[in-house]
Design a protein around this motif. Structure first.
Motif, PDB file in Angstrom:
ATOM      1  N   VAL A 213      49.903  54.909  22.375  1.00  0.00           N
ATOM      2  CA  VAL A 213      50.731  54.314  23.427  1.00  0.00           C
ATOM      3  C   VAL A 213      49.900  54.201  24.701  1.00  0.00           C
ATOM      4  N   PRO A 214      49.696  52.986  25.228  1.00  0.00           N
ATOM      5  CA  PRO A 214      48.954  52.825  26.485  1.00  0.00           C
ATOM      6  C   PRO A 214      49.870  52.976  27.699  1.00  0.00           C
ATOM      7  N   LYS A 215      49.303  53.499  28.765  1.00  0.00           N
ATOM      8  CA  LYS A 215      50.030  53.672  30.021  1.00  0.00           C
ATOM      9  C   LYS A 215      49.089  53.370  31.183  1.00  0.00           C
ATOM     10  N   ALA A 216      49.669  53.117  32.349  1.00  0.00           N
ATOM     11  CA  ALA A 216      48.890  52.936  33.578  1.00  0.00           C
ATOM     12  C   ALA A 216      49.644  53.595  34.720  1.00  0.00           C
ATOM     13  N   ALA A 217      48.904  54.180  35.654  1.00  0.00           N
ATOM     14  CA  ALA A 217      49.535  54.897  36.764  1.00  0.00           C
ATOM     15  C   ALA A 217      48.623  54.866  37.986  1.00  0.00           C
ATOM     16  N   ILE A 218      49.241  54.925  39.147  1.00  0.00           N
ATOM     17  CA  ILE A 218      48.522  55.083  40.409  1.00  0.00           C
ATOM     18  C   ILE A 218      48.560  56.568  40.773  1.00  0.00           C
ATOM     19  N   ILE A 219      47.392  57.167  40.931  1.00  0.00           N
ATOM     20  CA  ILE A 219      47.273  58.593  41.213  1.00  0.00           C
ATOM     21  C   ILE A 219      46.822  58.782  42.653  1.00  0.00           C
ATOM     22  N   ALA A 241      54.437  51.836  31.279  1.00  0.00           N
ATOM     23  CA  ALA A 241      54.065  52.177  29.906  1.00  0.00           C
ATOM     24  C   ALA A 241      54.098  50.917  29.058  1.00  0.00           C
ATOM     25  N   GLY A 242      53.105  50.774  28.176  1.00  0.00           N
ATOM     26  CA  GLY A 242      53.054  49.633  27.275  1.00  0.00           C
ATOM     27  C   GLY A 242      53.751  49.925  25.957  1.00  0.00           C
ATOM     28  N   VAL A 281      44.216  54.059  33.597  1.00  0.00           N
ATOM     29  CA  VAL A 281      44.735  53.494  32.360  1.00  0.00           C
ATOM     30  C   VAL A 281      44.445  54.507  31.270  1.00  0.00           C
ATOM     31  N   CYS A 282      45.484  55.006  30.647  1.00  0.00           N
ATOM     32  CA  CYS A 282      45.303  56.041  29.635  1.00  0.00           C
ATOM     33  C   CYS A 282      45.966  55.605  28.335  1.00  0.00           C
ATOM     34  N   VAL A 283      45.448  56.139  27.239  1.00  0.00           N
ATOM     35  CA  VAL A 283      45.996  55.890  25.909  1.00  0.00           C
ATOM     36  C   VAL A 283      46.352  57.240  25.303  1.00  0.00           C
ATOM     37  N   ASP A 284      47.627  57.407  24.994  1.00  0.00           N
ATOM     38  CA  ASP A 284      48.111  58.666  24.425  1.00  0.00           C
ATOM     39  C   ASP A 284      47.892  58.633  22.911  1.00  0.00           C
ATOM     40  N   ILE A 285      46.997  59.510  22.430  1.00  0.00           N
ATOM     41  CA  ILE A 285      46.638  59.560  21.013  1.00  0.00           C
ATOM     42  C   ILE A 285      47.218  60.843  20.420  1.00  0.00           C
ATOM     43  N   PRO A 286      48.136  60.768  19.479  1.00  0.00           N
ATOM     44  CA  PRO A 286      48.711  61.992  18.894  1.00  0.00           C
ATOM     45  C   PRO A 286      47.633  62.863  18.253  1.00  0.00           C
ATOM     46  N   TYR A 339      52.596  64.391  36.216  1.00  0.00           N
ATOM     47  CA  TYR A 339      51.158  64.119  36.238  1.00  0.00           C
ATOM     48  C   TYR A 339      50.529  64.386  34.873  1.00  0.00           C
ATOM     49  N   SER A 340      51.047  65.372  34.160  1.00  0.00           N
ATOM     50  CA  SER A 340      50.473  65.734  32.874  1.00  0.00           C
ATOM     51  C   SER A 340      50.650  64.650  31.821  1.00  0.00           C
ATOM     52  N   SER A 341      51.592  63.709  32.050  1.00  0.00           N
ATOM     53  CA  SER A 341      51.835  62.675  31.056  1.00  0.00           C
ATOM     54  C   SER A 341      50.796  61.571  31.083  1.00  0.00           C
ATOM     55  N   VAL A 342      49.969  61.511  32.139  1.00  0.00           N
ATOM     56  CA  VAL A 342      48.973  60.444  32.240  1.00  0.00           C
ATOM     57  C   VAL A 342      47.557  60.983  32.381  1.00  0.00           C
TER      58      VAL A 342
END
Length: 402
Positions: A213-219, A241-242, A281-286, A339-342
């Motif tokens: 699942v790809p995501k993007a965030a402003i930190i 979230a994509g 831009v992060c990709v959540d990999i199980p 914050y931990s989600s991205v």
């Protein structure tokens, strides 16, 4: 106690800066001290001073045997220190008659100042204080705070430059290779202002056997510096979230929009406090730590000029007409993610603990209401079916049948 009854009002009033009480370096800070008396009053001196100070402070604990030792980290950076004598103390007593007295004053602000800021481990504050000295009485004081915003113009070559990056990661589970995940992302420039939309162009290739699942965030990263040590606080100010990407598939973002909420501008010139932004831009990999790609951002105060750039990038579709520094309270924003989600687990361990929801809300309190604006999209040009350049009768085309 009889002296206190003679003073009805003792206050400071500021004339207000060019932008509704918000000042910048090099401007004049003007105001007056107002003194209302019910009867005559003896005064030795009346002075007013202007101060500006950046402060960083935090405590750290460590165990030494059976004891806990605390280390105190503090740092100060002065920006403004001026004094003006309204009634000089020349050894004699000045008698003020009953009624209202106004004492005007002006201060020339230094050319370089840091933007006002309120953080968990430090702040940048500016204020004016008046002191009234009377015989055989305590000094009476009045204080008035004001806001300083140093301009950051995003219409500069460095902030108009595109930002891009590529990252890849092997997905592993129990020491088994599950394939590779890669992401490439690009934004058309580095500088933005609150209320603008960042169009994100990205390609996510999932060559692993897992659904990602790809995501993007402003930190936002607040850095406090004291005695050679650093303390950081990171928080998510906006995110999207994509869609899930199945194994062996690819997803392309054609300018996925991420809107910047009302946040304070970047602070880059203060030696002990820095406020920086980044697009992650992060990709959540199980089963594997997140794949992260970070692009730097600068949040400015002077928006993109509609005719200042001839770029053909998609961001021109999202340009907005800003009424900067209008004191308008925005609608309640949607709660940002944790914050931990991205971020990855190892990056979280290197930084501080993830922020709480109430910490993000503190960013809109205090003097940062000066950053809240009302954003309006530029209307389209007027359309008319009337030809603005009609053909005159003298050059009317000749009829072929005549």
């Amino acid at each position: 106690m009889q002296h206190l009854g003679k003073i009805r009002r003792f206050a400071l009033e500021l004339a207000g800066g060019p932008a509704q009480g918000v000042y910048r370096g090099g401007e004049l800070l003007a105001g007056q001290v107002v003194l209302e008396l019910t009867t005559g009053l003896k005064v030795r001196a009346l002075e007013v001073c202007a101060r500006g100070l950046a402060t960083a402070h935090w405590l750290e604990s460590r165990s030494v045997g059976m004891n806990t030792v605390y280390s105190d980290y503090s740092a100060y950076e002065p920006y403004l220190r001026s004094r003006y004598q309204l009634i000089r103390d020349n050894g004699e007593v000045t008698v003020l008659q009953a009624g209202k007295h106004e004492f005007p004053f002006t201060f020339q602000l230094p050319e370089t100042l840091a933007t006002s800021f309120e953080g968990r481990h430090g702040n940048v504050r500016y204020w004016v204080k008046a002191k009234l000295h009377r015989p055989w009485s305590v000094v009476k004081k009045a204080k008035k705070e004001f806001t300083v915003i140093e301009p950051i113009d995003i219409n500069t070559p460095a902030l108009l430059a595109p930002q891009a990056g590529v990252k890849e990661k092997l997905a592993r589970a129990w020491y088994c290779n599950r394939g590779q995940v890669s992401v490439s992302a690009k934004i058309d420039r580095k500088g933005y202002t609150p209320g603008e939309v960042i169009p994100i162009f990205a390609e996510i290739d999932n060559c692993s056997t897992r659904t990602v699942v790809p995501k993007a965030a402003i930190i936002q990263t607040q850095t406090f510096i004291a005695r050679g040590a650093k303390k950081q606080k990171k928080s998510v100010v906006a995110s999207i979230a994509g869609d899930s990407i199945a194994a062996g598939k690819r997803e392309v973002w054609h300018g996925r929009a991420l809107k910047i909420p009302p946040v304070g501008p970047s602070i880059l010139q203060c030696r002990i406090i820095r406020v920086e932004y980044a697009l992650k831009v992060c990709v959540d990999i199980p089963g594997t730590s997140k794949l992260l790609l970070e692009l730097p951002l600068v949040i400015g105060t002077i928006p993109l000029h509609p005719f200042g750039s001839r770029t053909s990038s998609v961001s021109s579709q999202y340009s907005v007409n800003l009424d900067w520094l209008r004191m308008v309270i925005p609608e309640e924003p949607e709660a940002p993610p944790e914050y931990s989600s991205v971020v990855s687990s190892e990056e979280s361990a290197q930084n501080l603990s993830p922020p709480c929801q109430d910490e993000l809300g503190n960013g809109l309190e205090g003097p940062f209401f000066a950053y809240i604006q009302e954003f309006r999209y530029r209307p389209p040009p007027l359309y008319s079916e009337v030809d603005p350049n009609p053909t005159s009768d003298s050059i009317r085309p000749r009829c072929m049948t005549c």
